[in-house]
Design an enzyme around this catalytic site. Structure first.
Site, PDB file in Angstrom:
ATOM      1  N   HIS A   3      -9.639   0.947   5.131  1.00 30.55           N
ATOM      2  CA  HIS A   3      -8.152   1.406   5.761  1.00 30.55           C
ATOM      3  C   HIS A   3      -8.111   2.197   6.951  1.00 30.55           C
ATOM      4  O   HIS A   3      -9.094   3.318   6.634  1.00 30.55           O
ATOM      5  CB  HIS A   3      -7.128   2.112   4.677  1.00 30.55           C
ATOM      6  CG  HIS A   3      -5.697   1.696   5.251  1.00 30.55           C
ATOM      7  ND1 HIS A   3      -5.180   3.097   5.980  1.00 30.55           N
ATOM      8  CD2 HIS A   3      -4.607   1.036   5.249  1.00 30.55           C
ATOM      9  CE1 HIS A   3      -4.157   2.857   6.462  1.00 30.55           C
ATOM     10  NE2 HIS A   3      -3.649   1.489   5.816  1.00 30.55           N
ATOM     11  N   GLY A  19       3.040  -0.877   4.331  1.00 33.01           N
ATOM     12  CA  GLY A  19       2.962   0.262   3.981  1.00 33.01           C
ATOM     13  C   GLY A  19       4.242   0.952   3.576  1.00 33.01           C
ATOM     14  O   GLY A  19       4.908   0.539   2.450  1.00 33.01           O
ATOM     15  N   GLY A  20       4.939   1.440   4.629  1.00 32.34           N
ATOM     16  CA  GLY A  20       6.124   2.026   4.608  1.00 32.34           C
ATOM     17  C   GLY A  20       7.263   1.223   3.930  1.00 32.34           C
ATOM     18  O   GLY A  20       7.978   1.538   2.913  1.00 32.34           O
ATOM     19  N   GLU A  69      -6.731   4.701   7.909  1.00 31.10           N
ATOM     20  CA  GLU A  69      -6.358   6.134   7.482  1.00 31.10           C
ATOM     21  C   GLU A  69      -7.709   6.987   7.030  1.00 31.10           C
ATOM     22  O   GLU A  69      -7.950   8.084   7.339  1.00 31.10           O
ATOM     23  CB  GLU A  69      -5.228   6.202   6.867  1.00 31.10           C
ATOM     24  CG  GLU A  69      -4.027   6.311   7.435  1.00 31.10           C
ATOM     25  CD  GLU A  69      -2.800   5.465   6.850  1.00 31.10           C
ATOM     26  OE1 GLU A  69      -2.681   5.551   5.558  1.00 31.10           O
ATOM     27  OE2 GLU A  69      -1.961   5.021   7.343  1.00 31.10           O
ATOM     28  N   ASN A 104       0.966  -1.114   0.004  1.00 34.52           N
ATOM     29  CA  ASN A 104       0.054  -0.103  -0.003  1.00 34.52           C
ATOM     30  C   ASN A 104       0.957   1.148  -0.067  1.00 34.52           C
ATOM     31  O   ASN A 104       1.457   1.673   1.016  1.00 34.52           O
ATOM     32  CB  ASN A 104      -1.034   0.027   1.405  1.00 34.52           C
ATOM     33  CG  ASN A 104      -1.577   1.179   1.491  1.00 34.52           C
ATOM     34  OD1 ASN A 104      -1.877   2.052   0.537  1.00 34.52           O
ATOM     35  ND2 ASN A 104      -2.286   1.266   2.651  1.00 34.52           N
ATOM     36  N   TRP A 105       1.016   1.898  -1.096  1.00 34.79           N
ATOM     37  CA  TRP A 105       1.939   3.111  -1.255  1.00 34.79           C
ATOM     38  C   TRP A 105       1.404   4.240  -0.592  1.00 34.79           C
ATOM     39  O   TRP A 105       2.145   5.326  -0.513  1.00 34.79           O
ATOM     40  CB  TRP A 105       2.233   3.229  -2.732  1.00 34.79           C
ATOM     41  CG  TRP A 105       2.873   2.058  -3.492  1.00 34.79           C
ATOM     42  CD1 TRP A 105       3.338   1.027  -2.842  1.00 34.79           C
ATOM     43  CD2 TRP A 105       3.150   2.028  -4.893  1.00 34.79           C
ATOM     44  NE1 TRP A 105       3.945   0.239  -3.898  1.00 34.79           N
ATOM     45  CE2 TRP A 105       3.608   0.875  -5.281  1.00 34.79           C
ATOM     46  CE3 TRP A 105       3.035   3.057  -5.984  1.00 34.79           C
ATOM     47  CZ2 TRP A 105       4.129   0.358  -6.441  1.00 34.79           C
ATOM     48  CZ3 TRP A 105       3.420   2.731  -7.395  1.00 34.79           C
ATOM     49  CH2 TRP A 105       3.989   1.488  -7.412  1.00 34.79           C
ATOM     50  N   LYS A 106       0.075   4.150  -0.159  1.00 34.18           N
ATOM     51  CA  LYS A 106      -0.411   5.508   0.309  1.00 34.18           C
ATOM     52  C   LYS A 106      -0.218   6.646  -0.753  1.00 34.18           C
ATOM     53  O   LYS A 106      -0.308   6.287  -1.913  1.00 34.18           O
ATOM     54  CB  LYS A 106       0.169   5.664   1.724  1.00 34.18           C
ATOM     55  CG  LYS A 106      -0.386   4.342   2.582  1.00 34.18           C
ATOM     56  CD  LYS A 106       0.038   4.459   3.979  1.00 34.18           C
ATOM     57  CE  LYS A 106       0.137   3.278   4.881  1.00 34.18           C
ATOM     58  NZ  LYS A 106       0.081   3.367   5.956  1.00 34.18           N
ATOM     59  N   GLY A 129       2.632   2.488  10.687  1.00 36.54           N
ATOM     60  CA  GLY A 129       3.462   3.509  10.615  1.00 36.54           C
ATOM     61  C   GLY A 129       4.064   3.828  11.863  1.00 36.54           C
ATOM     62  O   GLY A 129       4.724   5.028  12.019  1.00 36.54           O
ATOM     63  N   GLU A 149      -5.310  -4.839  10.849  1.00 33.23           N
ATOM     64  CA  GLU A 149      -4.410  -3.635  10.755  1.00 33.23           C
ATOM     65  C   GLU A 149      -4.647  -3.136  12.043  1.00 33.23           C
ATOM     66  O   GLU A 149      -5.498  -1.911  12.085  1.00 33.23           O
ATOM     67  CB  GLU A 149      -4.271  -2.791   9.687  1.00 33.23           C
ATOM     68  CG  GLU A 149      -3.954  -3.500   8.509  1.00 33.23           C
ATOM     69  CD  GLU A 149      -3.362  -2.430   7.347  1.00 33.23           C
ATOM     70  OE1 GLU A 149      -2.329  -2.779   6.937  1.00 33.23           O
ATOM     71  OE2 GLU A 149      -4.094  -1.672   7.234  1.00 33.23           O
ATOM     72  N   SER A 208       3.546  -1.902  10.658  1.00 31.90           N
ATOM     73  CA  SER A 208       4.887  -2.195  10.407  1.00 31.90           C
ATOM     74  C   SER A 208       5.519  -3.462  10.279  1.00 31.90           C
ATOM     75  O   SER A 208       6.469  -3.825  10.861  1.00 31.90           O
ATOM     76  CB  SER A 208       5.070  -1.475  12.102  1.00 31.90           C
ATOM     77  OG  SER A 208       4.804  -0.212  12.226  1.00 31.90           O
TER      78      SER A 208
HETATM   79  P1  PGA Z   1       2.996   0.467   7.742  1.00 35.11           P
HETATM   80  O1  PGA Z   1       1.369   0.555   6.953  1.00 35.11           O
HETATM   81  O2  PGA Z   1       3.335  -0.744   6.916  1.00 35.11           O
HETATM   82  O3  PGA Z   1       3.732   1.544   7.032  1.00 35.11           O
HETATM   83  O4  PGA Z   1       2.720   0.182   9.232  1.00 35.11           O
HETATM   84  C1  PGA Z   1       0.336  -0.594   6.803  1.00 35.11           C
HETATM   85  C2  PGA Z   1      -0.702  -0.067   6.483  1.00 35.11           C
HETATM   86  O5  PGA Z   1      -1.217   0.915   6.390  1.00 35.11           O
HETATM   87  O6  PGA Z   1      -1.430  -0.651   5.375  1.00 35.11           O
END
Ligand code: PGA
Length: 248
Positions: A90, A227-228, A92, A5-7, A169, A163, A206
């Site tokens: 998600h 994510g990251g 966010e 997930n590149w956000k 994050g 999640e 994470s």
């Molecule tokens: P993260 O994000 O790996 O940066 O914690 C995961 C996500 O939000 O899908």
């Protein structure tokens, strides 16, 4: 499945380069499905960069109506036929942008209606975990998604991503035991509610090249939503390799 997930990251050109790097990691027939979720403006060029290779393409969100006066929104019918997956709910979107369980449910239904594979993200906040309400929150989020469809979707048509909000994050991953416990609960809850086999359940929050192998070795974790670390091809490659090892 390992999904990146590149956000809201990368320029279009960086996204194309990242998609090419991910493509190079993947061969047809590999045991792990690999997916990328670029920002909306990158979807079409990334589709081109992925070509006919095995990497799946997904959108990070979708709107529930098919067309009309909904400024800024993108419908499932616009993505159908050339995108493979869509992510809904998600954390966010839920917590930063105020998306409700019912709205996530409508997005879930829209994705399925148009034949997209839908990943429903669920997860508790740190306060909810401390209050002992993790399972209650997860069940409420799952039930809202499942109530939005007339029939339970076929097992292969959707996935759940667990999640925990406190792990996204933050560098603070759920322990493999914590993640496995909730993923097992999700499986049981969905099976009970739909009287069908549960879909695959991914863990996200994470995940890194260093902790992926241990997480993926757990019985109830079928992969990761990353994510990251998905923005770094070297890290992402190690996470995909960890999933491939776990699947063998
Ligand atoms: P993260 O994000 O790996 O940066 O914690 C995961 C996500 O939000 O899908």
């Amino acid at each position: 499945m390992v999904a990146g997930n590149w956000k809201m990251n990368t320029t279009v050109l960086e996204g194309i380069a990242l998609a090419r790097a991910v493509s190079e990691l993947c061969t047809p027939g590999m045991v792990v499905e690999v997916a990328v979720f670029p920002p909306f403006p990158h979807l079409w060029p990334v589709r081109g960069a992925l070509g006919v290779g095995p990497v799946l393409l997904g959108a990070q969100d979708v709107f529930w109506e098919d067309s009309g006066a909904y400024t800024g929104e993108v419908s499932a019918s616009m993505l159908a036929g050339w995108c493979d997956l869509v992510l809904v709910g998600h954390s966010e979107r839920r917590h930063l942008l105020g998306e409700t369980d019912a709205e996530t449910g409508r997005k879930f239904a829209a994705g399925l209606r148009h034949g997209l594979g839908v990943i429903v993200a669920v997860g508790e906040t740190g306060d909810e975990r401390d209050a002992g309400s993790t399972f209650t929150v997860i069940d409420r989020q799952l039930d809202a998604a499942l109530s939005a469809v007339d029939e339970p979707p076929p097992t292969g048509a959707w996935l759940v991503a667990y999640e925990p909000v406190w792990a996204i994050g933050t560098g603070r991953t759920a322990s493999p035991e914590q993640a496995d416990e909730v993923c097992a609960h999700i499986r049981d809850h969905v099976a009970e509610r739909t009287a069908a086999d549960a879909p695959r359940v991914l863990y996200g929050g994470s995940v890194s090249a260093d902790n992926a192998a241990e997480l993926f070795s757990r019985a109830s974790i079928d992969g990761g939503l990353i994510g990251g670390a998905s923005l770094r091809p070297d890290q992402f490659a190690r996470i995909v390799a960890a999933a491939a090892n776990a699947a063998r």
